[in-house]
Design a protein around this motif. Structure first.
Motif, short mmCIF file in Angstrom:
data_model
loop_
_atom_site.label_atom_id
_atom_site.label_comp_id
_atom_site.label_asym_id
_atom_site.label_seq_id
_atom_site.Cartn_x
_atom_site.Cartn_y
_atom_site.Cartn_z
N GLU A 66 0.82 -1.21 0.00
CA GLU A 66 0.00 0.00 0.00
C GLU A 66 0.86 1.26 0.00
OE1 GLU A 66 -2.75 -0.17 3.19
OE2 GLU A 66 -3.74 -2.00 2.48
N ARG A 67 2.02 1.20 0.60
CA ARG A 67 2.94 2.34 0.58
C ARG A 67 4.36 1.83 0.35
NH1 ARG A 67 5.73 2.70 5.27
NH2 ARG A 67 5.01 1.43 7.03
N ARG A 68 5.11 2.57 -0.38
CA ARG A 68 6.50 2.21 -0.67
C ARG A 68 7.41 2.70 0.46
NH1 ARG A 68 6.78 -1.68 -4.60
NH2 ARG A 68 5.26 -1.20 -6.23
N SER A 123 12.06 -3.65 5.41
CA SER A 123 11.45 -4.78 4.70
C SER A 123 10.11 -5.10 5.33
CB SER A 123 12.38 -6.00 4.77
OG SER A 123 11.82 -7.09 4.07
N VAL A 124 9.10 -5.35 4.48
CA VAL A 124 7.75 -5.67 4.94
C VAL A 124 7.57 -7.18 4.93
CG1 VAL A 124 5.28 -5.33 4.50
CG2 VAL A 124 6.90 -3.49 4.00
N ALA A 125 7.00 -7.71 6.01
CA ALA A 125 6.78 -9.16 6.11
C ALA A 125 5.55 -9.56 5.32
CB ALA A 125 6.62 -9.56 7.57
N LEU A 185 -2.82 -7.18 -7.00
CA LEU A 185 -1.91 -8.33 -7.02
C LEU A 185 -1.04 -8.29 -8.26
CD1 LEU A 185 -4.50 -11.05 -5.91
CD2 LEU A 185 -2.78 -9.94 -4.48
N THR A 186 0.18 -8.79 -8.14
CA THR A 186 1.12 -8.79 -9.25
C THR A 186 1.89 -10.11 -9.24
OG1 THR A 186 3.09 -7.70 -10.17
CG2 THR A 186 2.80 -7.59 -7.80
N PRO A 187 2.28 -10.62 -10.41
CA PRO A 187 3.09 -11.85 -10.43
C PRO A 187 4.55 -11.61 -10.06
CG PRO A 187 2.66 -11.09 -12.66
CD PRO A 187 1.86 -10.20 -11.75
N LYS A 188 4.96 -10.34 -9.92
CA LYS A 188 6.35 -10.02 -9.63
C LYS A 188 6.52 -9.72 -8.13
CE LYS A 188 7.23 -8.05 -14.22
NZ LYS A 188 7.66 -6.84 -14.96
N LEU A 189 7.63 -10.17 -7.58
CA LEU A 189 7.94 -9.91 -6.18
C LEU A 189 8.25 -8.43 -5.99
CD1 LEU A 189 8.60 -11.02 -3.32
CD2 LEU A 189 10.95 -11.30 -4.11
N PRO A 190 7.47 -7.74 -5.15
CA PRO A 190 7.76 -6.31 -4.92
C PRO A 190 9.09 -6.11 -4.20
CG PRO A 190 5.53 -6.90 -4.20
CD PRO A 190 6.27 -8.19 -4.44
N ALA A 191 9.59 -4.91 -4.30
CA ALA A 191 10.85 -4.58 -3.63
C ALA A 191 10.63 -4.40 -2.14
CB ALA A 191 11.43 -3.31 -4.23
N ASN A 192 11.67 -4.68 -1.36
CA ASN A 192 11.68 -4.47 0.09
C ASN A 192 10.59 -5.26 0.81
OD1 ASN A 192 13.79 -2.71 -0.34
ND2 ASN A 192 12.52 -0.87 -0.24
N LEU A 201 0.59 -12.19 0.95
CA LEU A 201 -0.12 -11.00 1.40
C LEU A 201 0.63 -10.33 2.54
CD1 LEU A 201 -3.78 -12.41 1.39
CD2 LEU A 201 -2.45 -11.45 -0.51
N GLU A 202 0.43 -9.03 2.63
CA GLU A 202 1.15 -8.23 3.62
C GLU A 202 0.70 -8.57 5.03
OE1 GLU A 202 2.01 -3.47 4.48
OE2 GLU A 202 1.12 -4.14 2.58
N GLY A 203 1.64 -8.65 5.96
CA GLY A 203 1.35 -8.93 7.36
C GLY A 203 1.50 -10.41 7.68
N ILE A 204 1.51 -10.71 8.98
CA ILE A 204 1.59 -12.10 9.44
C ILE A 204 0.30 -12.41 10.19
CG2 ILE A 204 2.83 -13.73 10.91
CD1 ILE A 204 5.35 -12.14 10.42
#
Length: 315
Positions: free
Chosen positions: A149-151, A158-160, A207-214, A311-314
């Motif tokens: 949601e935010r860069r 790094s976001v889990a 959603l995207t098939p590519k791994l986002p940065a960080n 997905l973002e978060g644990i």
């Protein structure tokens, strides 16, 4: 499905397969197929076997997909009429050249191009059914990542992300009547948390098939097989609590049909000649199996599609 929904589906299919939309209007799409889409849709096995053996660059087909044939034909008619009126104006050298070509090789409009087959798409059409089948076979399993949601502004932040196994299941309740339900489940491979209506959660995310940065993926605590086993157990407990009065009614109808059948064949066997009894008994058993297949209540579960969703978060 209406015309707009069909066109939206075709555009999404073209984007997903890497095909190129050459021309687009509210009534049609002209699509240059990618090699993958050409293999699925054009039924050219000999051409593709030649391409694979020779290692040459493939020449894929271009399709004209018409989603509103009435409006498209009316537009083409108006355009042809306008071109005919323009061609009737004297003093044009280009028109003289076109006339000379027409006398020698037939009518030529613009440059000479390859054939572009036209397919009228509407719900129930053969080509649209083929597109549905190609989408089902090619999209039965996906691996996608949620766009953050935010860069992060810091390069070392790094976001889990948690991996979720998502699956859409079809539950069929069948007897002499049939009813279907679609159940969408997601299970966290990190914690084992199961969510119903998982598709609704995904539909609100980018959603995207590519791994986002960080981003980094949390460690999985479950294997795919174990996660699927937990989903099956959850669904089984839910189905056990459902209303099965329909099955009781189907069992009663089944027994009534079997009693009628037995009454008929018992009398038939009593009056039959000795050499005919084996054939009649075999026919009796066949009819019993057919009636059981038609009336016997059963519940079957099958997977429609699924995938891994990071997905973002644990959770």
């Amino acid at each position: 499905m209406n015309d707009k929904q069909v066109q939206r589906f075709v555009a999404r299919y073209a984007e997903a397969t890497g095909s190129r939309i050459v021309e687009k209007s509210p009534m049609h799409l002209t699509v240059k197929l990618s090699p993958a889409a050409d293999r699925e849709l054009t039924n050219r096995p000999y051409y593709w076997s030649y391409v694979d053996r020779a290692g040459v660059e493939p020449e894929t087909m271009t399709y004209l997909f018409v989603t509103d044939s009435k409006r498209y034909d009316e537009q083409q008619l108006r355009q042809a009429k306008a071109e005919a009126e323009a061609a009737a104006e004297p003093g044009s050298l280009d028109q003289a050249a076109q006339s000379a070509l027409a006398r020698s090789i037939g009518f030529v409009h613009g440059s000479i191009q390859g054939r572009t087959p036209r397919e009228d798409l509407y719900f129930g059409s053969r080509k649209l059914d083929q597109l549905f089948a190609a989408a089902r076979s090619g999209g039965s399993y996906v691996c996608l990542f949620q766009e953050p949601e935010r860069r992060s502004l810091h390069p070392f932040e790094s976001v889990a992300y948690t991996a979720w196994l998502g699956v859409n299941l079809r539950v069929e309740f069948a007897c002499d009547m049939k009813r279907e339900e679609i159940h969408s489940y997601g299970i966290s491979l990190a914690t084992g948390n199961i969510q119903e209506n998982f598709h609704e959660r995904l539909s609100g995310l980018k959603l995207t098939p590519k791994l986002p940065a960080n981003v980094h993926a949390a460690r999985n605590g479950l294997t795919h097989a174990r996660a699927m086993s937990l989903i099956e157990g959850h669904l089984e407990r839910k189905l056990r609590a459902a209303d099965f009065s329909w099955a009781e009614g189907a069992s009663r109808r089944l027994q009534e049909e079997l009693d009628i059948l037995a009454h008929y064949y018992d009398r038939l066997l009593e009056s039959a000649e000795e050499e005919q009894r084996d054939a009649i008994a075999a026919q009796f058993e066949t009819r019993r199996q057919e009636i059981r297949w038609q009336y016997e209540p059963r519940v079957t579960v099958s997977a429609i599609n699924g995938g891994l969703f990071h997905l973002e978060g644990i959770e």
